[in-house]
Design a protein around this motif. Structure first.
Motif, PDB file in Angstrom:
ATOM      1  N   GLU A 224       0.828  -1.202   0.000  1.00  0.00           N
ATOM      2  CA  GLU A 224       0.000   0.000   0.000  1.00  0.00           C
ATOM      3  C   GLU A 224       0.865   1.257   0.000  1.00  0.00           C
ATOM      4  O   GLU A 224       0.433   2.332  -0.411  1.00  0.00           O
ATOM      5  N   SER A 225       2.111   1.131   0.470  1.00  0.00           N
ATOM      6  CA  SER A 225       3.013   2.287   0.540  1.00  0.00           C
ATOM      7  C   SER A 225       3.572   2.658  -0.823  1.00  0.00           C
ATOM      8  O   SER A 225       4.107   3.758  -1.006  1.00  0.00           O
ATOM      9  N   GLY A 226       3.482   1.713  -1.787  1.00  0.00           N
ATOM     10  CA  GLY A 226       3.986   1.981  -3.124  1.00  0.00           C
ATOM     11  C   GLY A 226       5.494   1.893  -3.245  1.00  0.00           C
ATOM     12  O   GLY A 226       6.070   2.303  -4.263  1.00  0.00           O
ATOM     13  N   ARG A 227       6.152   1.357  -2.274  1.00  0.00           N
ATOM     14  CA  ARG A 227       7.614   1.268  -2.308  1.00  0.00           C
ATOM     15  C   ARG A 227       8.077   0.092  -3.184  1.00  0.00           C
ATOM     16  O   ARG A 227       7.316  -0.848  -3.427  1.00  0.00           O
ATOM     17  N   PRO A 228       9.348   0.117  -3.615  1.00  0.00           N
ATOM     18  CA  PRO A 228       9.874  -0.966  -4.467  1.00  0.00           C
ATOM     19  C   PRO A 228       9.857  -2.316  -3.739  1.00  0.00           C
ATOM     20  O   PRO A 228       9.922  -2.375  -2.512  1.00  0.00           O
ATOM     21  N   ASP A 229       9.839  -3.399  -4.533  1.00  0.00           N
ATOM     22  CA  ASP A 229       9.750  -4.741  -3.956  1.00  0.00           C
ATOM     23  C   ASP A 229      10.918  -5.066  -3.028  1.00  0.00           C
ATOM     24  O   ASP A 229      10.734  -5.741  -2.012  1.00  0.00           O
ATOM     25  N   ASN A 230      12.125  -4.611  -3.372  1.00  0.00           N
ATOM     26  CA  ASN A 230      13.273  -4.934  -2.514  1.00  0.00           C
ATOM     27  C   ASN A 230      13.170  -4.255  -1.153  1.00  0.00           C
ATOM     28  O   ASN A 230      13.579  -4.804  -0.135  1.00  0.00           O
ATOM     29  N   ILE A 231      12.595  -3.068  -1.125  1.00  0.00           N
ATOM     30  CA  ILE A 231      12.380  -2.369   0.144  1.00  0.00           C
ATOM     31  C   ILE A 231      11.266  -3.051   0.927  1.00  0.00           C
ATOM     32  O   ILE A 231      11.357  -3.240   2.143  1.00  0.00           O
ATOM     33  N   ILE A 232      10.223  -3.448   0.213  1.00  0.00           N
ATOM     34  CA  ILE A 232       9.096  -4.139   0.853  1.00  0.00           C
ATOM     35  C   ILE A 232       9.575  -5.428   1.512  1.00  0.00           C
ATOM     36  O   ILE A 232       9.177  -5.753   2.635  1.00  0.00           O
ATOM     37  N   GLU A 233      10.443  -6.168   0.816  1.00  0.00           N
ATOM     38  CA  GLU A 233      10.966  -7.429   1.358  1.00  0.00           C
ATOM     39  C   GLU A 233      11.689  -7.202   2.678  1.00  0.00           C
ATOM     40  O   GLU A 233      11.491  -7.942   3.654  1.00  0.00           O
ATOM     41  N   LYS A 234      12.516  -6.150   2.744  1.00  0.00           N
ATOM     42  CA  LYS A 234      13.236  -5.838   3.980  1.00  0.00           C
ATOM     43  C   LYS A 234      12.283  -5.398   5.083  1.00  0.00           C
ATOM     44  O   LYS A 234      12.449  -5.758   6.253  1.00  0.00           O
ATOM     45  N   MET A 235      11.271  -4.615   4.710  1.00  0.00           N
ATOM     46  CA  MET A 235      10.270  -4.164   5.690  1.00  0.00           C
ATOM     47  C   MET A 235       9.547  -5.359   6.315  1.00  0.00           C
ATOM     48  O   MET A 235       9.379  -5.439   7.537  1.00  0.00           O
ATOM     49  N   VAL A 236       9.139  -6.286   5.453  1.00  0.00           N
ATOM     50  CA  VAL A 236       8.360  -7.444   5.920  1.00  0.00           C
ATOM     51  C   VAL A 236       9.212  -8.334   6.822  1.00  0.00           C
ATOM     52  O   VAL A 236       8.745  -8.797   7.872  1.00  0.00           O
ATOM     53  N   GLU A 237      10.468  -8.569   6.434  1.00  0.00           N
ATOM     54  CA  GLU A 237      11.329  -9.415   7.255  1.00  0.00           C
ATOM     55  C   GLU A 237      11.549  -8.796   8.644  1.00  0.00           C
ATOM     56  O   GLU A 237      11.583  -9.493   9.651  1.00  0.00           O
ATOM     57  N   GLY A 238      11.693  -7.481   8.681  1.00  0.00           N
ATOM     58  CA  GLY A 238      11.838  -6.801   9.970  1.00  0.00           C
ATOM     59  C   GLY A 238      10.601  -6.937  10.832  1.00  0.00           C
ATOM     60  O   GLY A 238      10.689  -7.148  12.039  1.00  0.00           O
ATOM     61  N   ARG A 239       9.442  -6.845  10.187  1.00  0.00           N
ATOM     62  CA  ARG A 239       8.191  -6.956  10.940  1.00  0.00           C
ATOM     63  C   ARG A 239       7.914  -8.393  11.383  1.00  0.00           C
ATOM     64  O   ARG A 239       7.297  -8.607  12.424  1.00  0.00           O
ATOM     65  N   ILE A 240       8.376  -9.354  10.588  1.00  0.00           N
ATOM     66  CA  ILE A 240       8.236 -10.757  10.994  1.00  0.00           C
ATOM     67  C   ILE A 240       9.087 -11.023  12.233  1.00  0.00           C
ATOM     68  O   ILE A 240       8.672 -11.736  13.162  1.00  0.00           O
ATOM     69  N   ARG A 241      10.296 -10.453  12.269  1.00  0.00           N
ATOM     70  CA  ARG A 241      11.126 -10.587  13.472  1.00  0.00           C
ATOM     71  C   ARG A 241      10.411  -9.992  14.680  1.00  0.00           C
ATOM     72  O   ARG A 241      10.436 -10.571  15.776  1.00  0.00           O
ATOM     73  N   LYS A 242       9.767  -8.861  14.478  1.00  0.00           N
ATOM     74  CA  LYS A 242       9.012  -8.216  15.557  1.00  0.00           C
ATOM     75  C   LYS A 242       7.838  -9.091  15.986  1.00  0.00           C
ATOM     76  O   LYS A 242       7.526  -9.212  17.178  1.00  0.00           O
ATOM     77  N   PHE A 243       7.200  -9.737  15.009  1.00  0.00           N
ATOM     78  CA  PHE A 243       6.082 -10.642  15.288  1.00  0.00           C
ATOM     79  C   PHE A 243       6.529 -11.775  16.207  1.00  0.00           C
ATOM     80  O   PHE A 243       5.858 -12.098  17.194  1.00  0.00           O
ATOM     81  N   TYR A 244       7.679 -12.371  15.895  1.00  0.00           N
ATOM     82  CA  TYR A 244       8.202 -13.445  16.740  1.00  0.00           C
ATOM     83  C   TYR A 244       8.477 -12.937  18.162  1.00  0.00           C
ATOM     84  O   TYR A 244       8.221 -13.642  19.141  1.00  0.00           O
ATOM     85  N   GLU A 245       8.992 -11.735  18.269  1.00  0.00           N
ATOM     86  CA  GLU A 245       9.271 -11.168  19.588  1.00  0.00           C
ATOM     87  C   GLU A 245       7.995 -10.993  20.411  1.00  0.00           C
ATOM     88  O   GLU A 245       8.028 -11.030  21.636  1.00  0.00           O
ATOM     89  N   GLU A 246       6.873 -10.828  19.722  1.00  0.00           N
ATOM     90  CA  GLU A 246       5.598 -10.610  20.409  1.00  0.00           C
ATOM     91  C   GLU A 246       4.906 -11.907  20.803  1.00  0.00           C
ATOM     92  O   GLU A 246       4.182 -11.938  21.792  1.00  0.00           O
ATOM     93  N   VAL A 247       5.117 -12.992  20.035  1.00  0.00           N
ATOM     94  CA  VAL A 247       4.331 -14.206  20.263  1.00  0.00           C
ATOM     95  C   VAL A 247       5.123 -15.394  20.793  1.00  0.00           C
ATOM     96  O   VAL A 247       4.537 -16.391  21.214  1.00  0.00           O
ATOM     97  N   VAL A 248       6.460 -15.323  20.776  1.00  0.00           N
ATOM     98  CA  VAL A 248       7.290 -16.435  21.255  1.00  0.00           C
ATOM     99  C   VAL A 248       7.715 -16.165  22.691  1.00  0.00           C
ATOM    100  O   VAL A 248       8.319 -15.131  22.980  1.00  0.00           O
ATOM    101  N   LEU A 249       7.414 -17.076  23.590  1.00  0.00           N
ATOM    102  CA  LEU A 249       7.670 -16.883  25.015  1.00  0.00           C
ATOM    103  C   LEU A 249       9.091 -16.431  25.303  1.00  0.00           C
ATOM    104  O   LEU A 249       9.314 -15.411  25.955  1.00  0.00           O
TER     105      LEU A 249
END
Length: 308
Positions: A224-249
């Motif tokens: 939705e941000s309209g950013r390039p795919d390579n930037i999107i890939e880095k954004m998503v990987e960072g947020r997935i790491r954050k997701f693990y920090e939130e749900v893994v004991l």
């Protein structure tokens, strides 16, 4: 396209905190599919997460018991909260929970064992109590944890009496170290779990389907941000790491000391315990989770009662 009802909009709003018109749009866009509508709202930045409804879906009690290297947790449901305050019901749930220790938390085996001090099975005893107390009741689920050497810690939240409450947690802590220190750590971790409701103990134990669903939502949101795919890939990987920090004991910030993760807190506790410590797993039962409770109109109930 499915008809979107006011009830569906209300449910989606309660689960996401999004505006009413946004919820209606989401349901229209997803043909009334609730989970898909939640994801649609998240991709638009209109809902931070798929929140669970705050309404308790069933009444009763969760019982937990821990004895040395083993522990059991049981949920027994009733129709009203009044029964949860009934001493006979509380005694029954406590006895059933202790009986669960002997069957490794297997609910089918639990229903078949003899209820303490009775000639009846647990299943038949509960049926008998339905007639005595006057409400439908059921042993919904049970579970257990054990360790080879160490302790199993238990914690109940919103306790009505010791070992019985609205949330029950068991934590298995494996170690040859000082048992008193292990028990102290285990109790703190159990309280942490009650508060944070993690999905898994370790990153590799998170259901891959849950991770892929989260990834799909994050990718759609990032696009939705309209950013390039390579930037999107880095954004998503960072947020997935954050997701693990939130749900893994072990990756979560420890509620006792938010400057440490649970994993680091366990590592620090090894010095006091005098040996390496491993958190082998946990169980968290919250009363009524996963059961939808039919909504009722209280005024209509009163009117109906008045009419006899």
């Amino acid at each position: 396209m499915a008809d979107v009802t006011a009830g569906m909009v209300k449910e989606l709003r309660e689960k996401t905190g999004a505006g009413m018109m946004d919820c209606k749009s989401a349901l229209n866009e997803t043909a009334g599919e609730m989970e898909a509508a939640i994801d649609w709202l998240r991709t638009k930045g209109l809902a931070k997460a798929a929140k669970k409804s705050g309404r308790v879906a069933a009444e009763g009690l969760v019982g937990v018991v821990a004895e040395g290297t083993r522990g059991a947790v049981v949920e027994v449901n009733s129709e009203t909260d009044f029964v949860a305050r009934n001493e006979n019901f509380q005694k029954m749930v406590g006895e059933i929970t202790r009986a669960a220790l002997g069957v490794d938390g297997d609910v089918e085996k639990l229903l078949a064992v003899t209820y303490p001090g009775s000639a009846l099975t647990v299943k038949d005893y509960v049926t008998e109590q339905v007639g005595t107390i006057g409400e439908n009741m059921s042993v919904r689920r049970a579970g257990s944890i054990s360790v080879t050497d160490g302790i199993v810690a238990a914690y109940t939240h919103n306790s009505v009496v010791p070992g019985l409450g609205k949330i029950g947690v068991l934590v298995g802590v494996e170690s040859t170290g000082d048992k008193a220190k292990l028990a102290e750590l285990g109790k703190q971790i159990a309280m942490h779990i009650a508060a944070t409701s993690p999905l898994a103990t370790r990153r590799e134990e998170v259901d891959p389907a849950v991770v892929e669903r989260e990834r799909a939502v994050l990718i759609a949101e990032a696009k939705e941000s309209g950013r390039p795919d390579n930037i999107i890939e880095k954004m998503v990987e960072g947020r997935i790491r954050k997701f693990y920090e939130e749900v893994v004991l072990l990756s979560q910030a420890f509620v006792v000391n938010p400057d440490l993760t649970v994993e680091k807190a366990v590592k620090e506790a090894e010095a006091a315990a005098g040996a390496p410590i491993t958190v082998v797993g946990f169980l968290r039962f919250q009363l009524g989770e996963g059961i939808e409770k039919a909504e009722t109109d209280f005024a209509a109930e009163v009117a109906a009662a008045a009419r006899g």
